[in-house]
Scaffold this motif. Sequence first.
Motif, short mmCIF file in Angstrom:
data_model
loop_
_atom_site.label_atom_id
_atom_site.label_comp_id
_atom_site.label_asym_id
_atom_site.label_seq_id
_atom_site.Cartn_x
_atom_site.Cartn_y
_atom_site.Cartn_z
N SER A 199 17.00 -25.24 40.79
CA SER A 199 18.35 -25.57 41.26
C SER A 199 19.21 -26.01 40.08
O SER A 199 18.70 -26.28 38.98
CB SER A 199 18.31 -26.69 42.31
N ASP A 247 26.15 -17.57 39.97
CA ASP A 247 26.92 -18.61 40.66
C ASP A 247 25.98 -19.67 41.22
O ASP A 247 24.78 -19.45 41.34
CB ASP A 247 27.73 -18.01 41.81
N HIS A 286 24.75 -21.23 38.97
CA HIS A 286 26.08 -21.43 38.41
C HIS A 286 26.26 -20.60 37.14
O HIS A 286 27.21 -19.87 36.98
CB HIS A 286 26.27 -22.91 38.07
N ASP A 298 17.95 -20.04 50.51
CA ASP A 298 18.82 -19.00 49.97
C ASP A 298 19.26 -19.53 48.62
O ASP A 298 19.86 -20.60 48.56
CB ASP A 298 20.05 -18.76 50.85
N CYS A 346 24.96 -21.64 44.52
CA CYS A 346 25.10 -21.63 45.98
C CYS A 346 25.52 -23.01 46.46
O CYS A 346 25.42 -23.99 45.74
CB CYS A 346 23.78 -21.24 46.64
N ASP A 347 25.95 -23.06 47.68
CA ASP A 347 26.35 -24.34 48.27
C ASP A 347 25.20 -25.35 48.25
O ASP A 347 25.43 -26.56 48.20
CB ASP A 347 26.83 -24.14 49.70
N ASP A 348 23.97 -24.86 48.32
CA ASP A 348 22.83 -25.78 48.32
C ASP A 348 22.27 -26.02 46.92
O ASP A 348 21.22 -26.64 46.75
CB ASP A 348 21.71 -25.24 49.22
N ASN A 349 23.00 -25.53 45.88
CA ASN A 349 22.63 -25.73 44.47
C ASN A 349 21.42 -24.91 44.01
O ASN A 349 20.92 -25.13 42.91
CB ASN A 349 22.37 -27.21 44.15
N ASN A 409 20.94 -19.46 44.57
CA ASN A 409 22.11 -19.01 43.78
C ASN A 409 22.29 -19.88 42.54
O ASN A 409 21.93 -21.03 42.59
CB ASN A 409 23.37 -19.09 44.63
#
Length: 270
Positions: free
Chosen positions: A94, A61, A186, A182, A63-66, A184
């Motif tokens: 990212s 996935d 996509h 942190d 994350c909100d911060d890419n 994550n």
Amino acid sequence: MIRMKLPDFKKNDVFKRVRSKMGIPKDYFAKFTVSSDWKEIQIREVLEKGKGIEIPLSQVDICDDNTLEYKGHKVIVYIRDQYNIQNPNKFHISWCSTLQEMNDSGRYDRYVVSSRRDGVFIVNYIDRATNDVIMEEEEIELKVCKNCLRTLNYKSYKFVNYQNRNDIFTKFSIDEFFSTFDSNVHKNPTYSDTTSPVNVYPDNWGNISNKYRESVNWKCEECGKDCSHLKSSLHVHHIDGNKFNCNTKNLKALCNVCHSKQPYHSFSMR
């Protein structure tokens, strides 16, 4: 080396007598389970050794911060099969515009996952003209993607002057990055740096190409041009960019003109 075939324990008389003496019913067969999750063990071992792992795309996935992450483990992605020794592709930290573009064009599976933090990556070098592997599993240093730095605005990358941006780029530390963010992802690449097949055509590519072009009656699947009068003008395109992936869902018959218009195709090959 001498190979020894194990007896069929269900039919062997010796074992049948042992089972009988132990009071084990004839129709009982033990089932063994492993308490630890092998995949979790594999992830930990790979991280400790600093090597990459293969992760299904659906399990990653953004994350909100890419930034990029898999099951709590920070990851980075890069192209393992490289064509330019002097100027290799960069690694990504990212979900930047470059990865988005590659994903939109169906070429994201060219990337593999790595957890190394020393900036050293396993790569293969391939001669674009001959499709031969020049160097295999070489460990080299790669640079971080500038679009990733811009996406994250890493250390105010977007707002500082050129000299400061260049310093951020040249002095980038994966360890420092992972200790700050942190992460994550996509979509996680299908292959790791050690599991991805070398991006070259299989030995039977000629037969695969001919059969596929015959299946579409030698017509371009993009513009409909009939190439039966000049069969060499009809190429077979790999949608995801991986020459080893010859699944029919990854193939598309294109005339030489339509093939040359595909993303990242400055030349065409059958």
